[in-house]
Structures are given as C-alpha cells and as structure tokens.
Design an enzyme around this catalytic site. Sequence first.
Site, mmCIF file in Angstrom:
data_model
loop_
_atom_site.group_PDB
_atom_site.id
_atom_site.type_symbol
_atom_site.label_atom_id
_atom_site.label_comp_id
_atom_site.label_asym_id
_atom_site.label_seq_id
_atom_site.Cartn_x
_atom_site.Cartn_y
_atom_site.Cartn_z
ATOM 1 N N VAL A 91 0.838 -1.206 0.000
ATOM 2 C CA VAL A 91 0.000 0.000 0.000
ATOM 3 C C VAL A 91 0.875 1.259 0.000
ATOM 4 O O VAL A 91 0.357 2.370 -0.055
ATOM 5 C CB VAL A 91 -0.962 -0.005 1.216
ATOM 6 N N ASP A 92 2.215 1.040 -0.009
ATOM 7 C CA ASP A 92 3.101 2.216 -0.084
ATOM 8 C C ASP A 92 3.183 2.699 -1.538
ATOM 9 O O ASP A 92 2.729 2.004 -2.451
ATOM 10 C CB ASP A 92 4.506 1.862 0.472
ATOM 11 N N HIS A 107 -4.350 -4.136 -3.002
ATOM 12 C CA HIS A 107 -4.789 -3.996 -1.605
ATOM 13 C C HIS A 107 -4.976 -2.533 -1.211
ATOM 14 O O HIS A 107 -5.049 -2.228 -0.029
ATOM 15 C CB HIS A 107 -3.761 -4.653 -0.665
ATOM 16 N N CYS A 118 -20.162 6.957 0.630
ATOM 17 C CA CYS A 118 -20.509 7.185 -0.794
ATOM 18 C C CYS A 118 -19.453 6.643 -1.760
ATOM 19 O O CYS A 118 -19.644 6.684 -2.969
ATOM 20 C CB CYS A 118 -20.708 8.691 -1.033
HETATM 21 C C1 BV8 Z 1 -10.662 -11.697 -0.086
HETATM 22 C C2 BV8 Z 1 -4.094 -4.509 4.052
HETATM 23 C C3 BV8 Z 1 -12.793 -12.393 -0.697
HETATM 24 C C4 BV8 Z 1 -3.264 -3.335 3.818
HETATM 25 C C5 BV8 Z 1 -3.874 -6.792 3.461
HETATM 26 C C6 BV8 Z 1 -8.761 -18.138 -0.274
HETATM 27 C C7 BV8 Z 1 -9.272 -17.363 -1.314
HETATM 28 C C8 BV8 Z 1 -9.671 -16.043 -1.094
HETATM 29 C C9 BV8 Z 1 -9.547 -15.487 0.193
HETATM 30 C C10 BV8 Z 1 -9.044 -16.241 1.222
HETATM 31 C C11 BV8 Z 1 -8.644 -17.555 0.989
HETATM 32 N N1 BV8 Z 1 -8.198 -18.054 2.171
HETATM 33 C C12 BV8 Z 1 -8.266 -17.089 3.114
HETATM 34 C C13 BV8 Z 1 -8.795 -15.989 2.584
HETATM 35 C C14 BV8 Z 1 -9.048 -14.732 3.291
HETATM 36 C C15 BV8 Z 1 -7.854 -13.785 3.300
HETATM 37 C C16 BV8 Z 1 -6.544 -14.479 3.420
HETATM 38 O O1 BV8 Z 1 -5.871 -14.711 2.423
HETATM 39 N N2 BV8 Z 1 -6.151 -14.756 4.647
HETATM 40 C C17 BV8 Z 1 -4.841 -15.365 4.862
HETATM 41 C C18 BV8 Z 1 -4.159 -14.692 6.042
HETATM 42 C C19 BV8 Z 1 -5.052 -16.857 5.046
HETATM 43 N N3 BV8 Z 1 -7.869 -12.973 2.116
HETATM 44 C C20 BV8 Z 1 -8.643 -11.882 2.108
HETATM 45 O O2 BV8 Z 1 -9.392 -11.577 3.016
HETATM 46 C C21 BV8 Z 1 -8.605 -11.015 0.859
HETATM 47 N N4 BV8 Z 1 -9.946 -10.768 0.452
HETATM 48 O O3 BV8 Z 1 -10.234 -12.772 -0.337
HETATM 49 O O4 BV8 Z 1 -11.956 -11.338 -0.302
HETATM 50 C C22 BV8 Z 1 -14.061 -11.811 -1.119
HETATM 51 C C23 BV8 Z 1 -14.765 -12.487 -2.099
HETATM 52 C C24 BV8 Z 1 -15.973 -11.964 -2.502
HETATM 53 C C25 BV8 Z 1 -16.453 -10.790 -1.933
HETATM 54 C C26 BV8 Z 1 -15.741 -10.132 -0.953
HETATM 55 C C27 BV8 Z 1 -14.527 -10.647 -0.533
HETATM 56 C C28 BV8 Z 1 -8.019 -9.634 1.128
HETATM 57 C C29 BV8 Z 1 -6.560 -9.734 1.393
HETATM 58 C C30 BV8 Z 1 -5.998 -8.323 1.574
HETATM 59 C C31 BV8 Z 1 -5.906 -8.021 3.012
HETATM 60 N N5 BV8 Z 1 -5.140 -6.803 3.229
HETATM 61 N N6 BV8 Z 1 -3.299 -5.683 3.786
HETATM 62 C C32 BV8 Z 1 -2.177 -3.268 4.792
HETATM 63 O O5 BV8 Z 1 -2.468 -3.039 5.977
HETATM 64 O O6 BV8 Z 1 -1.058 -3.427 4.312
HETATM 65 S S1 BV8 Z 1 -2.929 -8.181 3.326
HETATM 66 C C33 BV8 Z 1 -1.327 -7.912 3.859
HETATM 67 O O7 BV8 Z 1 -0.608 -9.090 3.546
HETATM 68 C C34 BV8 Z 1 -0.580 -6.828 3.141
HETATM 69 O O8 BV8 Z 1 -1.294 -6.226 2.104
HETATM 70 C C35 BV8 Z 1 0.618 -7.571 2.555
HETATM 71 O O9 BV8 Z 1 1.118 -7.003 1.396
HETATM 72 C C36 BV8 Z 1 -0.025 -8.850 2.300
HETATM 73 C C37 BV8 Z 1 0.827 -9.986 1.925
HETATM 74 O O10 BV8 Z 1 1.927 -10.049 2.805
HETATM 75 P P1 BV8 Z 1 3.386 -10.009 2.136
HETATM 76 O O11 BV8 Z 1 3.454 -8.811 1.270
HETATM 77 O O12 BV8 Z 1 3.674 -11.327 1.535
HETATM 78 O O13 BV8 Z 1 4.283 -9.729 3.404
HETATM 79 P P2 BV8 Z 1 4.884 -10.832 4.398
HETATM 80 O O14 BV8 Z 1 5.450 -10.099 5.564
HETATM 81 O O15 BV8 Z 1 3.868 -11.902 4.618
HETATM 82 O O16 BV8 Z 1 6.089 -11.495 3.572
HETATM 83 C C38 BV8 Z 1 7.216 -10.708 3.231
HETATM 84 C C39 BV8 Z 1 8.123 -11.592 2.391
HETATM 85 O O17 BV8 Z 1 9.226 -10.784 1.977
HETATM 86 C C40 BV8 Z 1 8.697 -12.754 3.162
HETATM 87 O O18 BV8 Z 1 8.583 -13.935 2.375
HETATM 88 C C41 BV8 Z 1 10.170 -12.394 3.363
HETATM 89 O O19 BV8 Z 1 11.002 -13.531 3.285
HETATM 90 C C42 BV8 Z 1 10.432 -11.500 2.200
HETATM 91 N N7 BV8 Z 1 11.468 -10.481 2.462
HETATM 92 C C43 BV8 Z 1 11.691 -9.808 3.619
HETATM 93 N N8 BV8 Z 1 12.747 -8.969 3.442
HETATM 94 C C44 BV8 Z 1 13.165 -9.118 2.167
HETATM 95 C C45 BV8 Z 1 12.356 -10.079 1.528
HETATM 96 N N9 BV8 Z 1 12.535 -10.454 0.256
HETATM 97 C C46 BV8 Z 1 13.544 -9.868 -0.428
HETATM 98 N N10 BV8 Z 1 14.358 -8.925 0.109
HETATM 99 C C47 BV8 Z 1 14.207 -8.537 1.392
HETATM 100 N N11 BV8 Z 1 15.019 -7.609 1.899
#
Ligand code: BV8
Length: 232
Positions: A91-92, A107, A118
């Site tokens: 979101v950045d 996202h 609205c």
């Molecule tokens: C939805 C808000 C349905 C903004 C976020 C199956 C199908 C569909 C949905 C689901 C499903 N199973 C479960 C669900 C529900 C849910 C979900 O997925 N839950 C998970 C936890 C199981 N999904 C949802 O609710 C989504 N909506 O499906 O709606 C629907 C259908 C019909 C009608 C209505 C609705 C909505 C998902 C969005 C939620 N909002 N964020 C904010 O606050 O930021 S999600 C949140 O996680 C962030 O947006 C973030 O970007 C996102 C993913 O995380 P990552 O970016 O991967 O970050 P993470 O820390 O996990 O990993 C970082 C990685 O970087 C690591 O691997 C690390 O090793 C690596 N790394 C670190 N440093 C470095 C590096 N790599 C390289 N260099 C480095 N230096």
Amino acid sequence: MDNRIVILTGAGVSAESGLGTFRDKGGIWTKYDLAEVATPEGFQRDPGKVHEFYNARRQNCAQASPNAAHAALARLEERHLGDVLIVTQNVDDLHERAGSRRVIHMHGRLMRALCAACGETWDAAAVMSPEDACPQCRAQVTRPDIVWFGEMPYQMDEIYEALGDADLFVSIGTSGQVYPAAGFVQEARMAGIRTLELNLEPSDGTSAFDEVRHGQATDIIPSWVDEVLSGR
Ligand code: BV8
C-alpha cells in the site's frame, strides 16, 4: 524473449526501504492484532485505533525512499521492449516514486482516503481521524483506501486478464500467504506461463515456481532486470 511480464510484489520489496514486513520476525502482525486494524469489523469497533495504525504507516512511508529493487523494476518498465505490469500487494507508493507507471494496487493505497458512505476517494491527509468528513457527501465515515481482510481486492478482472496474457509471471518479496494474490502462481501455471520467484527465502508457494532465486531484493532484482534487458 519474455514479451509480457506480470510482476507481483509484496512487503519484501519495500523492506530495505525501512517499511516493515508483516510476517517476518518483528513484523507488523507480531505487533498489532490484524483483526483489530485490518478488517472492516475492527474499523467498525474502533475507527480511531485503525486510523492511528495507518497514520503511523503513512508517516513511515512518507519518510521512506524507494530502494534499488524499486528502481530496477522502473528501469525494466522503461527499457523492456515488451509489456511490464506490476501488481502490488503493498500500500506504499515506492514503486511510483521510483518511476514505475503501470502499477495496480490490489490492496489499496496508504496515501488515498475512501468514504465508507458514498465511495468517494481522495488524497489522504497525513493524519486521518474518525471526525474527518467526506468532501463529497460530508458523512463522517472516512477510512484509509485500503483493502482489509474479507474485502474484495481491487481490479481483479484486470489482473486475471493480464495474467492470462503474460509470457512470464514473477513473484517478488511476498510470503505467499494472502489470497487471492498467493494463488496467482497457480493461475499462471494453468495458463502455461513460466513462473519465477525472487524472495529472501522460500515462500509458502515456492514449490509451484519453475525457477526460484533467494537473496535481498536490492541484490537479486537489479541483476534479474539486467539479465532481462540484455536478452539473456
Ligand atoms: C478476499 C491490508 C474475498 C493493507 C492486506 C482463499 C481465497 C480467497 C480469500 C481467502 C482464501 N483463504 C483465506 C482468505 C481470506 C484472506 C486471506 O488470504 N487470509 C490469509 C491470512 C489466510 N484474504 C482476504 O481476506 C482477501 N480478500 O479474499 O476477499 C471476497 C470475495 C468476494 C467478496 C468479498 C470478498 C483480502 C486480502 C488483503 C488483506 N489486506 N493488507 C495493509 O495493511 O497493508 S494483506 C497484507 O498481507 C498486506 O497487504 C501484505 O502485502 C499482504 C501480503 O503479505 P506479504 O506482502 O507477503 O508480506 P509478508 O510479511 O507476509 O512477507 C514478506 C516476504 O518478503 C517474506 O517472504 C520475506 O522472506 C520477504 N522479504 C523480507 N525482506 C526481504 C524479503 N525479500 C527480499 N528482500 C528482502 N530484503
């Protein structure tokens, strides 16, 4: 040549810009209860707490700078003869500030505000509060223009269309735990599209990728972009 490239990015691409990731050690979800600050129910319960959470992240983001990985992806878009689309979970605004133009924020965006009454959106003030009134309808239910858990991500039709047309799908800096983004690699595989994961360590979806490279984004992204631009 991989003509049409679709790139999914996650928090790992902004990690070296000092913006927190979510699930690493000390990550955002280890400090905040996701249910309280990143769900519509949490916003209903305590909008002040949610605004506080995003106000702090908006401030961090404004003070952060794009890193070499963002810059390399902008260079790829500028110089690649084919098509480059970034679909970001982040979101950045660091991709845009590095010069990327074709970016889909599935996202939402920290720097935008949304009226829950609205649907109007506008540039968010640095500090938002529950008392803010919508510039369009004057209702006082303004929220960050962010897609929370349980809400439908933005521009999904466009994303799936681009995925279906791509020659290469690249996943960068994401743990592959949040859907539907985490399912894009399966979509790409089913469409017979080559898949590449560039991440610090294996993600939850690593085994689904044709090729995986591990390392810091500011190392492995620029070298991958150089390879693509030199046609290797
Ligand atoms: C939805 C808000 C349905 C903004 C976020 C199956 C199908 C569909 C949905 C689901 C499903 N199973 C479960 C669900 C529900 C849910 C979900 O997925 N839950 C998970 C936890 C199981 N999904 C949802 O609710 C989504 N909506 O499906 O709606 C629907 C259908 C019909 C009608 C209505 C609705 C909505 C998902 C969005 C939620 N909002 N964020 C904010 O606050 O930021 S999600 C949140 O996680 C962030 O947006 C973030 O970007 C996102 C993913 O995380 P990552 O970016 O991967 O970050 P993470 O820390 O996990 O990993 C970082 C990685 O970087 C690591 O691997 C690390 O090793 C690596 N790394 C670190 N440093 C470095 C590096 N790599 C390289 N260099 C480095 N230096």
